[in-house]
Design a protein around this motif. Structure first.
Motif, PDB file in Angstrom:
ATOM      1  N   ILE A  32      -2.834  17.414  13.087  1.00  0.00           N
ATOM      2  CA  ILE A  32      -1.981  16.859  13.999  1.00  0.00           C
ATOM      3  C   ILE A  32      -2.740  15.875  14.848  1.00  0.00           C
ATOM      4  N   PRO A  33      -2.423  14.485  15.018  1.00  0.00           N
ATOM      5  CA  PRO A  33      -3.212  13.708  15.893  1.00  0.00           C
ATOM      6  C   PRO A  33      -2.914  13.879  17.483  1.00  0.00           C
ATOM      7  N   VAL A  34      -3.877  14.495  18.025  1.00  0.00           N
ATOM      8  CA  VAL A  34      -3.600  14.889  19.339  1.00  0.00           C
ATOM      9  C   VAL A  34      -4.119  13.718  20.309  1.00  0.00           C
ATOM     10  N   VAL A  35      -3.440  13.151  21.389  1.00  0.00           N
ATOM     11  CA  VAL A  35      -3.969  12.107  22.329  1.00  0.00           C
ATOM     12  C   VAL A  35      -4.650  12.855  23.400  1.00  0.00           C
ATOM     13  N   HIS A  69      -1.478  -4.061  14.565  1.00  0.00           N
ATOM     14  CA  HIS A  69      -0.110  -4.512  14.687  1.00  0.00           C
ATOM     15  C   HIS A  69       0.751  -3.507  14.328  1.00  0.00           C
ATOM     16  N   THR A  70       2.038  -3.273  14.909  1.00  0.00           N
ATOM     17  CA  THR A  70       2.881  -2.109  14.822  1.00  0.00           C
ATOM     18  C   THR A  70       3.206  -2.106  13.336  1.00  0.00           C
ATOM     19  N   ALA A  71       3.161  -3.167  12.489  1.00  0.00           N
ATOM     20  CA  ALA A  71       3.497  -3.064  11.242  1.00  0.00           C
ATOM     21  C   ALA A  71       2.478  -2.279  10.335  1.00  0.00           C
ATOM     22  N   GLU A  72       1.074  -2.415  11.028  1.00  0.00           N
ATOM     23  CA  GLU A  72       0.022  -1.804  10.423  1.00  0.00           C
ATOM     24  C   GLU A  72      -0.148  -0.390  10.899  1.00  0.00           C
ATOM     25  N   ALA A  73      -0.033  -0.187  12.223  1.00  0.00           N
ATOM     26  CA  ALA A  73      -0.262   0.979  13.118  1.00  0.00           C
ATOM     27  C   ALA A  73       0.510   2.180  12.420  1.00  0.00           C
ATOM     28  N   GLY A  74       2.194   1.723  12.563  1.00  0.00           N
ATOM     29  CA  GLY A  74       3.170   2.710  11.781  1.00  0.00           C
ATOM     30  C   GLY A  74       2.667   3.364  10.717  1.00  0.00           C
ATOM     31  N   PRO A  75       2.244   2.781   9.735  1.00  0.00           N
ATOM     32  CA  PRO A  75       2.229   3.884   8.413  1.00  0.00           C
ATOM     33  C   PRO A  75       0.775   4.529   8.533  1.00  0.00           C
ATOM     34  N   LEU A  76      -0.079   4.081   9.442  1.00  0.00           N
ATOM     35  CA  LEU A  76      -1.414   4.699   9.676  1.00  0.00           C
ATOM     36  C   LEU A  76      -1.481   5.998  10.435  1.00  0.00           C
ATOM     37  N   GLY A  77      -0.071   6.033  11.056  1.00  0.00           N
ATOM     38  CA  GLY A  77      -0.020   7.319  12.142  1.00  0.00           C
ATOM     39  C   GLY A  77      -0.511   6.940  13.395  1.00  0.00           C
ATOM     40  N   TYR A  78      -0.618   5.688  13.808  1.00  0.00           N
ATOM     41  CA  TYR A  78      -1.383   5.304  15.196  1.00  0.00           C
ATOM     42  C   TYR A  78      -0.427   5.224  16.175  1.00  0.00           C
ATOM     43  N   ALA A  80       2.943   6.793  18.534  1.00  0.00           N
ATOM     44  CA  ALA A  80       3.451   8.046  18.930  1.00  0.00           C
ATOM     45  C   ALA A  80       4.594   8.382  17.753  1.00  0.00           C
ATOM     46  N   ARG A  81       4.870   9.633  17.657  1.00  0.00           N
ATOM     47  CA  ARG A  81       5.729  10.310  16.656  1.00  0.00           C
ATOM     48  C   ARG A  81       7.195   9.639  17.110  1.00  0.00           C
ATOM     49  N   ASP A  82       7.341   9.430  18.419  1.00  0.00           N
ATOM     50  CA  ASP A  82       8.559   9.136  18.846  1.00  0.00           C
ATOM     51  C   ASP A  82       8.838   7.666  19.464  1.00  0.00           C
ATOM     52  N   CYS A  83       7.552   6.951  18.828  1.00  0.00           N
ATOM     53  CA  CYS A  83       7.772   5.282  19.217  1.00  0.00           C
ATOM     54  C   CYS A  83       8.926   4.876  18.831  1.00  0.00           C
ATOM     55  N   PRO A  84       9.580   4.020  19.309  1.00  0.00           N
ATOM     56  CA  PRO A  84      10.679   3.139  18.914  1.00  0.00           C
ATOM     57  C   PRO A  84      10.424   2.184  17.660  1.00  0.00           C
ATOM     58  N   TYR A  85       9.158   1.936  17.532  1.00  0.00           N
ATOM     59  CA  TYR A  85       8.898   1.058  16.231  1.00  0.00           C
ATOM     60  C   TYR A  85       8.765   2.179  15.121  1.00  0.00           C
ATOM     61  N   ALA A  86       8.275   3.383  15.557  1.00  0.00           N
ATOM     62  CA  ALA A  86       8.148   4.284  14.156  1.00  0.00           C
ATOM     63  C   ALA A  86       9.389   4.656  13.782  1.00  0.00           C
ATOM     64  N   LEU A  87      10.273   4.999  14.932  1.00  0.00           N
ATOM     65  CA  LEU A  87      11.751   5.369  14.608  1.00  0.00           C
ATOM     66  C   LEU A  87      12.645   4.476  13.939  1.00  0.00           C
ATOM     67  N   ALA A  88      12.495   3.044  14.268  1.00  0.00           N
ATOM     68  CA  ALA A  88      13.228   2.131  13.462  1.00  0.00           C
ATOM     69  C   ALA A  88      12.776   1.731  12.148  1.00  0.00           C
ATOM     70  N   ARG A  92       7.041   8.768   9.600  1.00  0.00           N
ATOM     71  CA  ARG A  92       7.223  10.098  10.308  1.00  0.00           C
ATOM     72  C   ARG A  92       5.921  10.603  10.798  1.00  0.00           C
ATOM     73  N   ALA A  93       4.755   9.926  10.441  1.00  0.00           N
ATOM     74  CA  ALA A  93       3.547  10.484  11.193  1.00  0.00           C
ATOM     75  C   ALA A  93       3.418   9.711  12.167  1.00  0.00           C
ATOM     76  N   GLY A  94       2.485  10.329  13.116  1.00  0.00           N
ATOM     77  CA  GLY A  94       2.131   9.866  14.549  1.00  0.00           C
ATOM     78  C   GLY A  94       1.396  10.857  15.346  1.00  0.00           C
ATOM     79  N   LYS A  95       1.073  10.181  16.517  1.00  0.00           N
ATOM     80  CA  LYS A  95       0.402  10.949  17.406  1.00  0.00           C
ATOM     81  C   LYS A  95       1.329  11.642  18.246  1.00  0.00           C
ATOM     82  N   ILE A  96       0.611  12.600  19.035  1.00  0.00           N
ATOM     83  CA  ILE A  96       1.584  13.436  19.961  1.00  0.00           C
ATOM     84  C   ILE A  96       0.950  13.595  21.265  1.00  0.00           C
ATOM     85  N   VAL A  97       1.521  13.702  22.185  1.00  0.00           N
ATOM     86  CA  VAL A  97       0.892  13.917  23.609  1.00  0.00           C
ATOM     87  C   VAL A  97       1.620  15.433  24.040  1.00  0.00           C
TER      88      VAL A  97
END
Length: 165
Positions: A32-35, A69-78, A80-88, A92-97
């Motif tokens: 799990i990627p932790v900020v 860019h978000t289109a590149e960052a999202g699939p790489l998990g860069y 936040a898991r609850d980022c509006p770009y990721a959710l839209a 599923r993958a993403g950073k947690i705080v």
């Protein structure tokens, strides 16, 4: 994926909540990627009200080749898991705080990984040291160029032995 260089539509830009998480590095703990507080791009700036912005946003891909860019960052998990770009986009993958207690439990593993691998030299070193010295309780930590590791900074924590690089 082709890197975006043109401005995004206002509707796309409006999705950003200016949390700064995509500009922070995350260290994996149990997959799990932790900020880590303060461990972020040198161009990230606090804008007030808990919001962040990029000081070179219009030229970020030229000035910060590590930026995605978000289109590149999202699939790489860069993002936040609850980022509006990721959710839209359904990523599923993403950073947690984690909260304070959960972060304190993870800190020994994060600290060990940071000591082992260092950090990229494009981070805001002053912000990272402030976080280490303050909220993370590492008053004697230092950053130095890492011999034999171009583009990396070595993080030396106080009390750690000075092992060979």
């Amino acid at each position: 994926m082709q890197r975006r260089t043109l401005p995004d539509a206002p509707e796309h830009e409006a999705l950003c909540r200016r949390c700064g998480i995509s500009c922070h590095l995350a260290i994996p703990v149990s997959g799990i990627p932790v900020v880590v507080p303060g461990l972020h791009c040198g161009f990230l700036r606090v804008e007030g009200g808990g919001r962040y912005g990029c000081s070179v946003y219009a030229e970020r891909f030229e000035r910060a080749p590590w930026c995605h860019h978000t289109a590149e960052a999202g699939p790489l998990g860069y993002l936040a898991r609850d980022c509006p770009y990721a959710l839209a986009s359904g990523w599923r993958a993403g950073k947690i705080v984690p909260g304070r207690r959960a972060f304190a439990e993870k800190w020994p593993l994060l600290r060990a990984e940071i000591a082992r691998t260092g950090v990229p030299d494009w981070i805001d070193g002053d912000a990272f040291l402030r976080a280490l010295h303050g909220t993370l309780g590492e008053p004697a930590a230092t950053l130095t160029a890492w011999q034999g590791q171009p583009g990396r900074l070595r993080v030396q924590f106080g009390g750690d032995d000075d092992r060979a690089e």
